[in-house]
Design a protein around this motif. Structure first.
Motif, mmCIF file in Angstrom:
data_model
loop_
_atom_site.group_PDB
_atom_site.id
_atom_site.type_symbol
_atom_site.label_atom_id
_atom_site.label_comp_id
_atom_site.label_asym_id
_atom_site.label_seq_id
_atom_site.Cartn_x
_atom_site.Cartn_y
_atom_site.Cartn_z
ATOM 1 N N VAL A 134 0.847 -1.193 0.000
ATOM 2 C CA VAL A 134 0.000 0.000 0.000
ATOM 3 C C VAL A 134 0.883 1.244 0.000
ATOM 4 O O VAL A 134 0.874 2.027 -0.947
ATOM 5 N N ARG A 135 1.657 1.436 1.081
ATOM 6 C CA ARG A 135 2.567 2.591 1.160
ATOM 7 C C ARG A 135 3.952 2.079 1.537
ATOM 8 O O ARG A 135 4.220 1.808 2.723
ATOM 9 N N PRO A 136 4.847 1.947 0.600
ATOM 10 C CA PRO A 136 6.148 1.297 0.805
ATOM 11 C C PRO A 136 7.057 1.937 1.855
ATOM 12 O O PRO A 136 7.893 1.258 2.442
ATOM 13 N N ASP A 137 6.923 3.232 2.118
ATOM 14 C CA ASP A 137 7.882 3.927 2.987
ATOM 15 C C ASP A 137 7.331 4.207 4.389
ATOM 16 O O ASP A 137 7.786 5.127 5.060
ATOM 17 N N SER A 138 6.373 3.419 4.833
ATOM 18 C CA SER A 138 5.721 3.724 6.114
ATOM 19 C C SER A 138 5.655 2.505 7.039
ATOM 20 O O SER A 138 4.660 2.284 7.722
ATOM 21 N N ILE A 139 6.735 1.740 7.082
ATOM 22 C CA ILE A 139 6.738 0.529 7.885
ATOM 23 C C ILE A 139 6.582 0.822 9.375
ATOM 24 O O ILE A 139 6.055 0.000 10.137
ATOM 25 N N LEU A 140 7.059 2.009 9.835
ATOM 26 C CA LEU A 140 6.926 2.351 11.255
ATOM 27 C C LEU A 140 5.460 2.502 11.664
ATOM 28 O O LEU A 140 5.111 2.280 12.827
ATOM 29 N N ILE A 141 4.619 2.880 10.720
ATOM 30 C CA ILE A 141 3.186 2.949 10.999
ATOM 31 C C ILE A 141 2.627 1.546 11.194
ATOM 32 O O ILE A 141 1.830 1.291 12.098
ATOM 33 N N ALA A 142 3.068 0.625 10.342
ATOM 34 C CA ALA A 142 2.593 -0.758 10.449
ATOM 35 C C ALA A 142 3.074 -1.418 11.733
ATOM 36 O O ALA A 142 2.323 -2.155 12.381
ATOM 37 N N THR A 143 4.328 -1.163 12.129
ATOM 38 C CA THR A 143 4.875 -1.838 13.312
ATOM 39 C C THR A 143 4.155 -1.426 14.596
ATOM 40 O O THR A 143 3.765 -2.282 15.389
ATOM 41 N N ILE A 144 3.968 -0.129 14.818
ATOM 42 C CA ILE A 144 3.347 0.301 16.071
ATOM 43 C C ILE A 144 1.892 -0.125 16.133
ATOM 44 O O ILE A 144 1.378 -0.510 17.191
ATOM 45 N N ASN A 145 1.208 -0.103 15.015
ATOM 46 C CA ASN A 145 -0.178 -0.540 15.029
ATOM 47 C C ASN A 145 -0.296 -2.048 15.126
ATOM 48 O O ASN A 145 -1.284 -2.566 15.654
ATOM 49 N N ALA B 222 4.546 13.225 9.670
ATOM 50 C CA ALA B 222 3.801 13.360 8.427
ATOM 51 C C ALA B 222 4.264 14.564 7.598
ATOM 52 O O ALA B 222 4.163 14.561 6.373
ATOM 53 N N LEU B 223 4.779 15.596 8.271
ATOM 54 C CA LEU B 223 5.200 16.805 7.566
ATOM 55 C C LEU B 223 6.579 16.664 6.916
ATOM 56 O O LEU B 223 6.854 17.296 5.903
ATOM 57 N N ILE B 224 7.462 15.843 7.520
ATOM 58 C CA ILE B 224 8.819 15.696 6.984
ATOM 59 C C ILE B 224 8.779 15.149 5.562
ATOM 60 O O ILE B 224 9.481 15.615 4.667
ATOM 61 N N LYS B 225 7.959 14.149 5.365
ATOM 62 C CA LYS B 225 7.706 13.630 4.022
ATOM 63 C C LYS B 225 6.203 13.535 3.918
ATOM 64 O O LYS B 225 5.607 12.587 4.423
ATOM 65 N N LEU B 226 5.595 14.521 3.309
ATOM 66 C CA LEU B 226 4.162 14.751 3.417
ATOM 67 C C LEU B 226 3.323 13.486 3.255
ATOM 68 O O LEU B 226 3.377 12.789 2.244
ATOM 69 N N ASP B 227 2.574 13.206 4.321
ATOM 70 C CA ASP B 227 1.593 12.129 4.318
ATOM 71 C C ASP B 227 0.305 12.750 4.846
ATOM 72 O O ASP B 227 0.112 12.888 6.049
ATOM 73 N N ILE B 228 -0.558 13.135 3.945
ATOM 74 C CA ILE B 228 -1.736 13.912 4.305
ATOM 75 C C ILE B 228 -2.663 13.167 5.252
ATOM 76 O O ILE B 228 -3.302 13.762 6.129
ATOM 77 N N PHE B 229 -2.718 11.841 5.124
ATOM 78 C CA PHE B 229 -3.651 11.080 5.949
ATOM 79 C C PHE B 229 -3.164 10.972 7.391
ATOM 80 O O PHE B 229 -3.949 11.089 8.334
ATOM 81 N N VAL B 230 -1.875 10.751 7.571
ATOM 82 C CA VAL B 230 -1.311 10.748 8.921
ATOM 83 C C VAL B 230 -1.393 12.150 9.511
ATOM 84 O O VAL B 230 -1.664 12.333 10.700
ATOM 85 N N LEU B 231 -1.187 13.165 8.659
ATOM 86 C CA LEU B 231 -1.212 14.556 9.104
ATOM 87 C C LEU B 231 -2.604 14.956 9.608
ATOM 88 O O LEU B 231 -2.730 15.563 10.684
#
Length: 242
Positions: free
Chosen positions: A65-76, A184-193
């Protein structure tokens, strides 16, 4: 020189630590349940809702889905495991009526998640549209979860007492929202933001209310233990809280 990717990873790790602490916040509640061998008046609903939220954020953070967001997957993913443990403890000590509710809700959630996920993955074959679809779903559930403290804030205003608003939980929610907003702001991710920006705002309002009404809180009242299960997430907010 620190790159944006390195800074984002560092902020994400900090966010994971704070979010992990938030996921652990219901531990006193379940210690009490185990100790008393009864769920008393505690409700399982917030944990069932958080399970649904965590699963969608795990899917959002996975490479397909989003290749550069593994830290989101791990904590959840960690949050999902903890929430399932809480639900198992609740199920063990709950009466039959509540047990049936847990079974029905979990079965319904599994069917709903499977149907929605398969539809998105089969219809959308590129990352951009998958991110959009999963992101919208995650934000909807997060906004619903972030609205839960509104009842507590209303109670604080009407009673002019912060007895039912725990300072450290409000502070942790505020910090959690701020850290993931920065992520989310460092590398814009509007949904996390969007979801964590609202979480930071909610936490800030809670802290302002706490400061405003702290002195007017009667000191001779019996301190009532706050049922953490009724105030959650916001974790993953990480991104449950993300």
């Amino acid at each position: 020189m620190v790159t944006a990717e390195t800074a984002r990873n560092v902020v994400g790790i900090i966010g994971n630590v704070i979010s992990f602490g938030l996921f652990l916040s219901p531990c006193p509640t379940f210690y009490r349940i185990v100790k008393n061998k009864s769920v008393e008046e505690f409700k399982v609903d917030p944990y069932l809702a958080t399970v649904l939220n965590c699963i969608f954020w795990v899917l959002y953070g996975l490479p397909f889905v989003r290749p550069d967001s593994i830290l989101i997957a791990t904590i959840n993913g960690v949050g999902l495991v903890l929430e399932l443990i809480y639900i198992c403890i609740f199920f063990f000590y709950a009466p039959n009526k509540e047990r049936k509710k847990v079974i029905y809700w979990l079965c319904g959630e599994v069917i709903f998640i499977a149907a929605v996920s398969l539809a998105i993955l089969l219809v959308f074959h590129d990352h951009k549209r998958r991110i959009l679809a999963f992101g919208i779903i995650c934000d909807v559930f997060n906004i619903i979860m972030y609205s839960s403290p509104l009842t507590i804030m209303k109670k604080v205003i009407t009673t002019k007492s912060v007895e039912y608003m725990p300072f450290y939980l409000s502070l942790a929610n505020f910090l959690n929202g701020c850290v993931w907003t920065a992520y989310a702001l460092i590398k814009l991710d509007i949904f996390v933001l969007v979801s964590n920006g609202l979480g930071a705002l909610s936490g800030a309002v809670q802290l302002i209310l706490y400061g405003w009404y702290f002195r007017s809180t009667p000191r001779d009242e019996k301190v009532v233990e706050l049922k953490a299960s009724q105030i959650q997430l916001s974790v993953s907010d990480g991104p449950d809280r993300v």
